[in-house]
Design a protein around this motif. Structure first.
Motif, PDB file in Angstrom:
ATOM      1  N   SER A  30      15.285   1.818   4.260  1.00  0.00           N
ATOM      2  CA  SER A  30      15.883   2.147   2.445  1.00  0.00           C
ATOM      3  C   SER A  30      15.171   3.092   1.585  1.00  0.00           C
ATOM      4  CB  SER A  30      15.810   0.890   1.430  1.00  0.00           C
ATOM      5  OG  SER A  30      17.058   1.335  -0.068  1.00  0.00           O
ATOM      6  N   GLU A  31      15.540   4.352   1.304  1.00  0.00           N
ATOM      7  CA  GLU A  31      14.475   4.993   0.523  1.00  0.00           C
ATOM      8  C   GLU A  31      14.059   4.743  -0.816  1.00  0.00           C
ATOM      9  OE1 GLU A  31      16.199   8.923   0.203  1.00  0.00           O
ATOM     10  OE2 GLU A  31      15.379   9.254   2.311  1.00  0.00           O
ATOM     11  N   GLN A  32      15.124   3.976  -1.421  1.00  0.00           N
ATOM     12  CA  GLN A  32      14.776   3.279  -2.519  1.00  0.00           C
ATOM     13  C   GLN A  32      14.516   2.132  -3.427  1.00  0.00           C
ATOM     14  OE1 GLN A  32      18.002   4.977  -5.803  1.00  0.00           O
ATOM     15  NE2 GLN A  32      17.295   7.852  -5.107  1.00  0.00           N
TER      16      GLN A  32
ATOM     17  N   VAL B 101      12.995   2.013 -11.014  1.00  0.00           N
ATOM     18  CA  VAL B 101      13.674   2.272  -9.459  1.00  0.00           C
ATOM     19  C   VAL B 101      12.651   3.550  -8.718  1.00  0.00           C
ATOM     20  CG1 VAL B 101      15.364   2.860  -7.904  1.00  0.00           C
ATOM     21  CG2 VAL B 101      16.144   1.813  -9.491  1.00  0.00           C
ATOM     22  N   MET B 102      12.043   2.931  -7.447  1.00  0.00           N
ATOM     23  CA  MET B 102      11.342   3.805  -7.294  1.00  0.00           C
ATOM     24  C   MET B 102      11.251   4.476  -5.948  1.00  0.00           C
ATOM     25  SD  MET B 102       7.918   1.625  -6.001  1.00  0.00           S
ATOM     26  CE  MET B 102       7.106   3.303  -4.760  1.00  0.00           C
ATOM     27  N   LYS B 103      11.257   6.017  -5.084  1.00  0.00           N
ATOM     28  CA  LYS B 103      11.822   6.794  -4.329  1.00  0.00           C
ATOM     29  C   LYS B 103      10.649   6.597  -3.910  1.00  0.00           C
ATOM     30  CE  LYS B 103      14.894  10.026  -2.407  1.00  0.00           C
ATOM     31  NZ  LYS B 103      16.117  11.173  -3.088  1.00  0.00           N
ATOM     32  N   PHE B 104      11.022   6.119  -1.825  1.00  0.00           N
ATOM     33  CA  PHE B 104       9.903   6.817  -1.195  1.00  0.00           C
ATOM     34  C   PHE B 104      10.674   8.192  -0.070  1.00  0.00           C
ATOM     35  CE2 PHE B 104       9.554   2.191  -1.104  1.00  0.00           C
ATOM     36  CZ  PHE B 104       7.743   2.050  -1.629  1.00  0.00           C
ATOM     37  N   THR B 105       9.197   8.636  -0.188  1.00  0.00           N
ATOM     38  CA  THR B 105       9.352  10.169   0.503  1.00  0.00           C
ATOM     39  C   THR B 105      10.165   9.710   1.988  1.00  0.00           C
ATOM     40  OG1 THR B 105       7.339  10.474   1.765  1.00  0.00           O
ATOM     41  CG2 THR B 105       7.578  11.797  -0.714  1.00  0.00           C
ATOM     42  N   VAL B 106       9.857   8.968   2.782  1.00  0.00           N
ATOM     43  CA  VAL B 106       9.757   7.988   4.496  1.00  0.00           C
ATOM     44  C   VAL B 106      10.536   6.348   3.207  1.00  0.00           C
ATOM     45  CG1 VAL B 106       9.476   7.665   6.282  1.00  0.00           C
ATOM     46  CG2 VAL B 106       8.689   9.233   5.404  1.00  0.00           C
ATOM     47  N   PRO B 107      12.073   6.217   3.768  1.00  0.00           N
ATOM     48  CA  PRO B 107      12.343   5.178   4.233  1.00  0.00           C
ATOM     49  C   PRO B 107      11.501   3.855   4.869  1.00  0.00           C
ATOM     50  CG  PRO B 107      14.145   6.245   4.915  1.00  0.00           C
ATOM     51  CD  PRO B 107      12.648   7.782   4.897  1.00  0.00           C
ATOM     52  N   VAL B 108      11.445   2.879   3.511  1.00  0.00           N
ATOM     53  CA  VAL B 108      10.137   2.103   4.006  1.00  0.00           C
ATOM     54  C   VAL B 108      11.299   0.760   4.611  1.00  0.00           C
ATOM     55  CG1 VAL B 108       9.157   0.007   3.189  1.00  0.00           C
ATOM     56  CG2 VAL B 108       7.842   3.018   3.117  1.00  0.00           C
TER      57      VAL B 108
ATOM     58  N   GLY C 174       1.105  -1.381  -0.062  1.00  0.00           N
ATOM     59  CA  GLY C 174      -0.153  -0.063   0.510  1.00  0.00           C
ATOM     60  C   GLY C 174       0.898   0.953   0.034  1.00  0.00           C
ATOM     61  N   GLU C 175       1.752   1.487   0.331  1.00  0.00           N
ATOM     62  CA  GLU C 175       2.856   2.180   0.396  1.00  0.00           C
ATOM     63  C   GLU C 175       3.161   2.611  -1.382  1.00  0.00           C
ATOM     64  OE1 GLU C 175       4.678   3.926   2.244  1.00  0.00           O
ATOM     65  OE2 GLU C 175       3.952   2.214   4.477  1.00  0.00           O
ATOM     66  N   SER C 176       2.998   4.071  -1.468  1.00  0.00           N
ATOM     67  CA  SER C 176       3.763   3.912  -2.599  1.00  0.00           C
ATOM     68  C   SER C 176       4.727   5.317  -2.359  1.00  0.00           C
ATOM     69  CB  SER C 176       2.529   5.346  -3.073  1.00  0.00           C
ATOM     70  OG  SER C 176       2.441   6.448  -2.481  1.00  0.00           O
TER      71      SER C 176
ATOM     72  N   ARG D 126       3.474   8.261 -10.181  1.00  0.00           N
ATOM     73  CA  ARG D 126       3.245   8.024  -9.006  1.00  0.00           C
ATOM     74  C   ARG D 126       2.723   6.212  -9.143  1.00  0.00           C
ATOM     75  NH1 ARG D 126       4.424  10.006  -5.010  1.00  0.00           N
ATOM     76  NH2 ARG D 126       2.937  10.028  -2.498  1.00  0.00           N
ATOM     77  N   VAL D 127       3.073   5.785  -8.182  1.00  0.00           N
ATOM     78  CA  VAL D 127       3.338   4.030  -7.740  1.00  0.00           C
ATOM     79  C   VAL D 127       2.721   3.710  -6.862  1.00  0.00           C
ATOM     80  CG1 VAL D 127       4.672   3.718 -10.173  1.00  0.00           C
ATOM     81  CG2 VAL D 127       5.227   4.061  -7.966  1.00  0.00           C
ATOM     82  N   GLN D 128       1.831   2.466  -6.364  1.00  0.00           N
ATOM     83  CA  GLN D 128       1.525   1.994  -5.467  1.00  0.00           C
ATOM     84  C   GLN D 128       2.432   0.168  -5.444  1.00  0.00           C
ATOM     85  OE1 GLN D 128      -2.289   1.897  -4.653  1.00  0.00           O
ATOM     86  NE2 GLN D 128      -1.869   2.121  -2.523  1.00  0.00           N
TER      87      GLN D 128
END
Length: 151
Positions: A117-119, A107-114, A91-93, A133-135
């Protein structure tokens, strides 16, 4: 009066270091290295009193333990993403920073590390473009499976 010799400290150090093989906590080894340091000091200064030997061992053990936890442990953290928790990323985007096609990973980047890792590498069933924007909908090994949420 008990006279502790350098080789006593050496044997004590080896016992502590080898006990790390039986009790794999990665903490006993630092006390063993402290004893090894005291053994080296004892060969240089054989008349060192028992009180100073014990004090030196305590300080050296504390120093090695702090050195491990503050500096080296952080650099040795597992950077693989094996065993990631599906619930933690589902569910993270995020934003696409390297586009993917149906046959290549992006490669996708999260605003907050998941999960540290951010990427993350991802697979998408449609071609993606930079900035999409991907989920996250699933995880396959160390790769996220995503869907586009904006067009």
């Amino acid at each position: 009066m008990l006279q502790i010799k350098a080789w006593y400290w050496l044997v004590f150090a080896m016992v502590l270091i080898m006990s790390e093989l039986i009790i794999p906590s990665f903490t006993i080894i630092w006390f063993g290295l402290g004893a090894l340091l005291v053994a080296a000091v004892m060969w240089a200064i054989p008349q060192l009193s028992l009180g100073l030997q014990l004090f030196s061992w305590t300080l050296a053990s504390i120093f090695f333990t702090i050195l491990w936890f503050k500096f080296f442990k952080m650099k040795m953290e597992d950077k693989t993403k094996a065993g990631i928790s599906l619930e933690a990323v589902l569910g993270e985007s995020g934003l696409v920073v390297k586009p993917a096609s149906t046959d290549t990973r992006g490669v996708m980047k999260f605003t907050v590390p998941v999960l540290g890792s951010e990427q993350w590498a991802f697979i998408c069933h449609k071609n993606t473009h930079m900035g999409d924007r991907v989920q996250v909908v699933d995880v396959s090994g160390n790769t996220l499976i995503v869907k586009i949420i904006n067009t």
